[in-house]
Scaffold this motif. Structure first.
Motif, PDB file in Angstrom:
ATOM      1  N   GLN A   1      29.922  47.973  62.726  1.00 25.19           N
ATOM      2  CA  GLN A   1      29.501  46.617  62.385  1.00 25.19           C
ATOM      3  C   GLN A   1      30.570  45.989  61.512  1.00 25.19           C
ATOM      4  OE1 GLN A   1      26.689  44.771  63.119  1.00 25.19           O
ATOM      5  NE2 GLN A   1      27.636  43.140  61.955  1.00 25.19           N
ATOM      6  N   TYR A   2      30.724  44.691  61.610  1.00 28.78           N
ATOM      7  CA  TYR A   2      31.625  43.959  60.729  1.00 28.78           C
ATOM      8  C   TYR A   2      30.965  43.862  59.360  1.00 28.78           C
ATOM      9  CZ  TYR A   2      34.715  40.301  59.010  1.00 28.78           C
ATOM     10  OH  TYR A   2      35.615  39.583  58.275  1.00 28.78           O
ATOM     11  N   GLY A   3      31.601  44.411  58.353  1.00 28.24           N
ATOM     12  CA  GLY A   3      31.059  44.362  56.996  1.00 28.24           C
ATOM     13  C   GLY A   3      30.047  45.470  56.759  1.00 28.24           C
ATOM     14  N   ALA A   4      29.753  45.691  55.496  1.00 27.29           N
ATOM     15  CA  ALA A   4      28.871  46.793  55.109  1.00 27.29           C
ATOM     16  C   ALA A   4      27.569  46.272  54.533  1.00 27.29           C
ATOM     17  CB  ALA A   4      29.578  47.681  54.085  1.00 27.29           C
ATOM     18  N   GLY A   5      26.485  46.761  55.053  1.00 24.64           N
ATOM     19  CA  GLY A   5      25.149  46.471  54.547  1.00 24.64           C
ATOM     20  C   GLY A   5      24.375  47.776  54.441  1.00 24.64           C
ATOM     21  N   PRO A   6      23.057  47.728  54.420  1.00 26.44           N
ATOM     22  CA  PRO A   6      22.272  48.948  54.233  1.00 26.44           C
ATOM     23  C   PRO A   6      22.380  49.945  55.386  1.00 26.44           C
ATOM     24  CG  PRO A   6      20.838  47.060  54.586  1.00 26.44           C
ATOM     25  CD  PRO A   6      22.223  46.534  54.428  1.00 26.44           C
ATOM     26  N   TRP A   7      22.623  49.480  56.615  1.00 27.13           N
ATOM     27  CA  TRP A   7      22.703  50.389  57.758  1.00 27.13           C
ATOM     28  C   TRP A   7      24.075  51.061  57.854  1.00 27.13           C
ATOM     29  CZ3 TRP A   7      19.944  47.918  62.569  1.00 27.13           C
ATOM     30  CH2 TRP A   7      18.607  47.707  62.256  1.00 27.13           C
ATOM     31  N   GLU A   8      24.976  50.736  56.979  1.00 25.37           N
ATOM     32  CA  GLU A   8      26.336  51.279  57.010  1.00 25.37           C
ATOM     33  C   GLU A   8      26.598  52.266  55.867  1.00 25.37           C
ATOM     34  OE1 GLU A   8      25.825  47.995  59.447  1.00 25.37           O
ATOM     35  OE2 GLU A   8      25.809  47.764  57.281  1.00 25.37           O
ATOM     36  N   ARG A   9      25.556  52.779  55.271  1.00 28.58           N
ATOM     37  CA  ARG A   9      25.714  53.696  54.125  1.00 28.58           C
ATOM     38  C   ARG A   9      25.380  55.125  54.557  1.00 28.58           C
ATOM     39  NH1 ARG A   9      22.361  51.701  49.314  1.00 28.58           N
ATOM     40  NH2 ARG A   9      20.755  51.803  50.889  1.00 28.58           N
ATOM     41  N   TRP A  10      26.238  56.063  54.126  1.00 31.85           N
ATOM     42  CA  TRP A  10      26.105  57.457  54.527  1.00 31.85           C
ATOM     43  C   TRP A  10      26.184  58.381  53.320  1.00 31.85           C
ATOM     44  CZ3 TRP A  10      25.128  58.312  59.629  1.00 31.85           C
ATOM     45  CH2 TRP A  10      25.393  57.248  60.507  1.00 31.85           C
ATOM     46  N   GLN A  11      25.444  59.496  53.401  1.00 32.11           N
ATOM     47  CA  GLN A  11      25.548  60.573  52.426  1.00 32.11           C
ATOM     48  C   GLN A  11      26.212  61.765  53.109  1.00 32.11           C
ATOM     49  OE1 GLN A  11      21.440  61.302  51.484  1.00 32.11           O
ATOM     50  NE2 GLN A  11      21.523  60.014  49.657  1.00 32.11           N
ATOM     51  N   PHE A  12      26.989  62.504  52.338  1.00 36.80           N
ATOM     52  CA  PHE A  12      27.602  63.743  52.821  1.00 36.80           C
ATOM     53  C   PHE A  12      26.807  64.901  52.250  1.00 36.80           C
ATOM     54  CE2 PHE A  12      30.904  60.646  53.247  1.00 36.80           C
ATOM     55  CZ  PHE A  12      31.659  61.054  54.337  1.00 36.80           C
ATOM     56  N   LEU A  13      26.149  65.668  53.116  1.00 33.30           N
ATOM     57  CA  LEU A  13      25.345  66.805  52.683  1.00 33.30           C
ATOM     58  C   LEU A  13      26.044  68.093  53.112  1.00 33.30           C
ATOM     59  CD1 LEU A  13      21.823  65.541  53.790  1.00 33.30           C
ATOM     60  CD2 LEU A  13      22.928  65.282  51.570  1.00 33.30           C
ATOM     61  N   PRO A  14      26.174  69.055  52.206  1.00 29.91           N
ATOM     62  CA  PRO A  14      26.838  70.311  52.580  1.00 29.91           C
ATOM     63  C   PRO A  14      26.146  70.954  53.789  1.00 29.91           C
ATOM     64  CG  PRO A  14      26.461  70.222  50.215  1.00 29.91           C
ATOM     65  CD  PRO A  14      25.722  69.055  50.816  1.00 29.91           C
ATOM     66  N   ALA A  15      26.946  71.329  54.771  1.00 28.93           N
ATOM     67  CA  ALA A  15      26.421  71.984  55.968  1.00 28.93           C
ATOM     68  C   ALA A  15      26.372  73.489  55.738  1.00 28.93           C
ATOM     69  CB  ALA A  15      27.300  71.659  57.171  1.00 28.93           C
TER      70      ALA A  15
END
Length: 140
Positions: A29-43
């Motif tokens: 998506q162009y630009g960042a909003g709530p649907w563009e946020r990610w967490q990195f969780l240890p695998a």
């Protein structure tokens, strides 16, 4: 490896094109909003990470052939290895999947309005796989 509001993964080839999900489909998506946020969780296979949507908690990025989707199962989630692309700028990274291919934003969005639609897929390493890791801003 988590900021309070998660991270945005921004293409370095397509200005302001950000990895996004609606909870089912993955694109950009162009630009960042709530649907563009990610967490990195240890695998479970260190030193790799699962990517979980901040907006859709319990939904994880998964590789489906050459395409990407979302799953609610950690067992089906894909673990990614973070690859530093510039030792002088650790915010530039690539996400390598278990088969050796990389998550790549292969077409960007050029307008700030409308649904996401830029193409995201797994492919051999190229400049399209280089992403800028940015700390996400809280949702309004």
């Amino acid at each position: 490896m988590n900021a309070e509001n998660g991270y945005n993964l921004v293409s370095v080839c397509f200005a302001d094109s950000v990895l996004r999900t609606d909870g089912h489909m993955v694109n950009c998506q162009y630009g960042a909003g709530p649907w563009e946020r990610w967490q990195f969780l240890p695998a479970s296979r260190a030193p790799s990470y699962y990517l979980q949507s901040v907006q859709f908690l319990g939904r994880y990025l998964c590789v489906l052939g050459d395409n990407l989707g979302m799953t609610s199962s950690e067992l089906e989630a894909t673990s990614f290895t973070l690859v530093c692309c510039d030792p002088d700028n650790p915010s530039l990274l690539a996400l390598q999947g278990p088969n050796g291919d990389y998550l790549a934003i292969t077409s960007g969005m050029v307008a700030p309005y409308g649904p996401g639609g830029g193409k995201v897929q797994m492919s051999p390493f190229s400049e399209l796989a280089v992403l800028r890791l940015q700390i996400a801003q809280p949702s309004a």
